[in-house]
Enzyme design. Structure first.
Site, PDB file in Angstrom:
ATOM      1  N   SER A 146     -29.225 -23.727  -4.356  1.00  0.00           N
ATOM      2  CA  SER A 146     -27.774 -24.308  -3.259  1.00  0.00           C
ATOM      3  C   SER A 146     -27.934 -23.071  -2.490  1.00  0.00           C
ATOM      4  O   SER A 146     -28.005 -22.011  -3.180  1.00  0.00           O
ATOM      5  CB  SER A 146     -26.515 -24.846  -4.160  1.00  0.00           C
ATOM      6  OG  SER A 146     -25.696 -24.626  -3.219  1.00  0.00           O
ATOM      7  N   TYR A 177     -19.734 -22.734  -9.512  1.00  0.00           N
ATOM      8  CA  TYR A 177     -21.283 -23.003  -9.117  1.00  0.00           C
ATOM      9  C   TYR A 177     -22.002 -22.404  -8.715  1.00  0.00           C
ATOM     10  O   TYR A 177     -23.413 -22.100  -8.922  1.00  0.00           O
ATOM     11  CB  TYR A 177     -20.787 -23.864  -8.220  1.00  0.00           C
ATOM     12  CG  TYR A 177     -21.532 -24.590  -7.618  1.00  0.00           C
ATOM     13  CD1 TYR A 177     -22.424 -25.547  -8.641  1.00  0.00           C
ATOM     14  CD2 TYR A 177     -22.089 -24.902  -6.024  1.00  0.00           C
ATOM     15  CE1 TYR A 177     -23.184 -27.038  -8.047  1.00  0.00           C
ATOM     16  CE2 TYR A 177     -23.344 -25.422  -5.548  1.00  0.00           C
ATOM     17  CZ  TYR A 177     -23.825 -26.765  -6.786  1.00  0.00           C
ATOM     18  OH  TYR A 177     -24.309 -27.214  -5.983  1.00  0.00           O
TER      19      TYR A 177
END
Length: 255
Positions: free
Chosen positions: A146, A159
């Site tokens: 990501s 995350y």
């Protein structure tokens, strides 16, 4: 059209909007596809579409963060297709998504589960496939990451940490096992819309992502990731390794 994955067997760990898109593209490029997910019914949707089009693919129940489960998926590849040439690790635990929550507010159990699934899970998947690929003479591993892995953000601390850990894992694999014919790369998307989440994403989030990118016409789609993944898994990508490749319309621009 050249089928750049003809004759290769690819294991995709993680179905859904992106994972199913990966499976369809890899099968269209000639690969034998094994698509696994905790919810095998989601994987089966893609497999049905692939087999109806004449492709070779099977679905399996797969918890990428469980060592026995990923080992079973690797064995399934070998038992069904006789080989394993590529892995695309594509799953993620995403409970750390509240933009109002930082390190002081995030419950420790969410942090722990994020690392267990995202960091430890990719680690386990890599350990499972490496011996098979090395014995075969080489292979390619692709990790879905990501933009959060490299961006400073006031939120998503767990995350982002898990994705940065995945980048370190990828570079370790590329450096240590390159001489054995193993390539490893990471695809890092920004917002990627697909039918499973499109109705859940607020319009203002989509507009924010569009505004942040250099390409303004649209936001990312699973096809964008699948196109790059197919290249990285193929012999056409045989001199690409150790890279984090942003598929984000120019939202990030690294030297």
């Amino acid at each position: 059209m050249k089928n750049i994955l003809e004759g290769k067997t690819v294991l995709i760990a993680g179905a859904g909007g992106i994972g199913n898109g990966l499976a369809k593209r890899y099968a269209a490029e000639g690969a034998n596809v094994v698509l696994g997910d905790i919810d095998v019914s989601i994987a089966q949707e893609a497999i049905d579409a692939i087999t109806q089009s004449g492709g070779k693919a099977i679905a399996t129940t797969l918890d990428g963060a469980d060592e026995a489960s990923i080992n079973a998926a690797v064995s399934l590849c070998l038992d069904t297709f006789g080989a394993l040439d590529g892995l695309h690790a594509n799953f993620a635990f995403m409970a750390d998504g509240n933009p109002e929550v930082g390190i002081l507010e995030l419950p420790l159990e969410i942090y722990d589960e994020t690392q267990r699934v995202n960091a430890r899970g990719f680690y386990l998947c890599t350990r499972a496939v490496l011996p098979v690929m090395i014995e075969r003479g080489g292979g390619s591993i692709v990790y879905t990451s990501s933009a959060a892995g490299d961006a400073g953000s006031p939120a998503q601390v767990a995350y982002a940490m898990s994705k940065s850990a995945g980048h370190a894992l990828m570079r370790h694999v590329a450096r240590r096992y390159g001489a054995a014919g193993i390539r490893a790369n990471t695809i890092a998307p920004a917002l990627t819309l697909h039918s499973r989440i499109e109705h859940l994403v607020p319009p203002e989030m989509t507009e924010f992502a569009r505004a942040a990118a250099a390409i303004k016409a649209r936001v990312g789609r699973p096809d964008d990731l699948a196109a790059m993944g197919a290249l990285l898994l193929s012999d056409d990508g045989s001199y690409i390794t150790g890279q984090v490749i942003a598929i984000d319309g120019g939202t990030t621009m690294r030297p």
